[in-house]
Design a protein around this motif. Structure first.
Motif, mmCIF file in Angstrom:
data_model
loop_
_atom_site.group_PDB
_atom_site.id
_atom_site.type_symbol
_atom_site.label_atom_id
_atom_site.label_comp_id
_atom_site.label_asym_id
_atom_site.label_seq_id
_atom_site.Cartn_x
_atom_site.Cartn_y
_atom_site.Cartn_z
ATOM 1 N N UNK A 156 0.840 -1.200 0.000
ATOM 2 C CA UNK A 156 0.000 0.000 0.000
ATOM 3 C C UNK A 156 0.873 1.247 0.000
ATOM 4 N N UNK A 157 1.628 1.435 -1.045
ATOM 5 C CA UNK A 157 2.497 2.600 -1.130
ATOM 6 C C UNK A 157 3.865 2.287 -0.552
ATOM 7 N N UNK A 158 4.696 3.320 -0.475
ATOM 8 C CA UNK A 158 6.038 3.103 0.067
ATOM 9 C C UNK A 158 5.951 2.945 1.576
ATOM 10 N N UNK A 159 6.591 1.953 2.080
ATOM 11 C CA UNK A 159 6.697 1.658 3.510
ATOM 12 C C UNK A 159 5.366 1.296 4.169
ATOM 13 N N UNK A 160 4.434 0.726 3.403
ATOM 14 C CA UNK A 160 3.161 0.279 3.980
ATOM 15 C C UNK A 160 2.702 -0.996 3.295
ATOM 16 N N UNK A 161 2.089 -1.879 4.071
ATOM 17 C CA UNK A 161 1.475 -3.087 3.524
ATOM 18 C C UNK A 161 0.088 -3.236 4.124
ATOM 19 N N UNK A 162 -0.817 -3.833 3.367
ATOM 20 C CA UNK A 162 -2.160 -4.120 3.866
ATOM 21 C C UNK A 162 -2.191 -5.595 4.249
ATOM 22 N N UNK A 163 -2.525 -5.847 5.510
ATOM 23 C CA UNK A 163 -2.477 -7.201 6.052
ATOM 24 C C UNK A 163 -3.874 -7.618 6.497
ATOM 25 N N UNK A 164 -4.269 -8.837 6.123
ATOM 26 C CA UNK A 164 -5.561 -9.385 6.543
ATOM 27 C C UNK A 164 -5.348 -10.192 7.816
ATOM 28 N N UNK A 165 -5.977 -9.723 8.896
ATOM 29 C CA UNK A 165 -5.963 -10.427 10.175
ATOM 30 C C UNK A 165 -7.356 -10.983 10.426
ATOM 31 N N UNK A 166 -7.506 -11.742 11.461
ATOM 32 C CA UNK A 166 -8.815 -12.299 11.806
ATOM 33 C C UNK A 166 -9.822 -11.188 12.090
ATOM 34 N N UNK A 167 -9.370 -10.077 12.656
ATOM 35 C CA UNK A 167 -10.242 -8.935 12.978
ATOM 36 C C UNK A 167 -10.541 -8.041 11.785
ATOM 37 N N UNK A 168 -9.844 -8.255 10.656
ATOM 38 C CA UNK A 168 -10.048 -7.426 9.476
ATOM 39 C C UNK A 168 -8.727 -6.958 8.902
ATOM 40 N N UNK A 169 -8.808 -6.110 7.881
ATOM 41 C CA UNK A 169 -7.597 -5.619 7.228
ATOM 42 C C UNK A 169 -7.024 -4.446 8.008
ATOM 43 N N UNK A 170 -5.705 -4.430 8.087
ATOM 44 C CA UNK A 170 -4.983 -3.348 8.757
ATOM 45 C C UNK A 170 -3.861 -2.894 7.835
ATOM 46 N N UNK A 171 -3.590 -1.600 7.842
ATOM 47 C CA UNK A 171 -2.449 -1.072 7.111
ATOM 48 C C UNK A 171 -1.300 -0.976 8.096
ATOM 49 N N UNK A 172 -0.202 -1.651 7.759
ATOM 50 C CA UNK A 172 0.937 -1.733 8.664
ATOM 51 C C UNK A 172 2.145 -1.040 8.019
ATOM 52 N N UNK A 173 2.991 -0.484 8.864
ATOM 53 C CA UNK A 173 4.215 0.156 8.402
ATOM 54 C C UNK A 173 5.287 -0.902 8.222
ATOM 55 N N UNK A 174 6.125 -0.713 7.203
ATOM 56 C CA UNK A 174 7.235 -1.642 6.965
ATOM 57 C C UNK A 174 8.355 -0.904 6.258
#
Length: 134
Positions: free
Chosen positions: A115-133
């Motif tokens: 999801x752009x530079x230094x971000x990923x979209x991760x699917x967890x059990x609670x839903x999707x979260x945008x995480x920094x990387x």
């Protein structure tokens, strides 16, 4: 008592072919006990008698809750996830799509997209979260 037999000159409700709606008409010609030709009181056009149509129900749009859709997606993908292959989440790590991560708060997650530079979209059990990387 009301008169139930129709005759020429009587008012009747019909579907107008020009106005394209149900409106009041006057019977012009009859055949047996049914109107054959009518004249619209709105546009004054004469046409074949068409019985009035029932009003259409408005289309019902189903609002899909994104959380419900994400939960179903998680339930479909969960059996194929191997917990042993998950790497611990770190903001300084780089991730690829379909990589499994283990987050200390959210638990097991699957990287869905970058999801752009230094971000990923991760699917967890609670839903999707945008995480920094990285």
């Amino acid at each position: 008592m009301s008169n139930t037999t129709l005759s020429a000159g009587d008012p009747i409700e019909a579907r107008c072919t020009k106005c394209r709606k149900n409106s009041d008409h006057i019977i012009v010609t009859m055949e047996e006990e049914a109107p054959v030709k009518v004249q619209c009181k709105t546009c004054e056009r004469q046409h074949k008698y068409r019985p009035p149509t029932a009003p259409r129900k408005p289309a019902v749009r189903r609002v899909v809750d994104p959380k419900v859709a994400e939960r179903k997606e998680w339930e479909l993908l969960r059996p194929s996830m191997k917990t042993a292959e998950a790497t611990d989440y770190s903001m300084t790590s780089a991730y690829k799509v379909k990589a499994l991560i283990n987050h200390p708060v959210f638990g097991l997650g699957l990287v869905q997209r970058l999801a752009g530079s230094q971000k990923v979209e991760v699917l967890f059990e609670d839903g999707k979260k945008t995480m920094r990387c990285k």
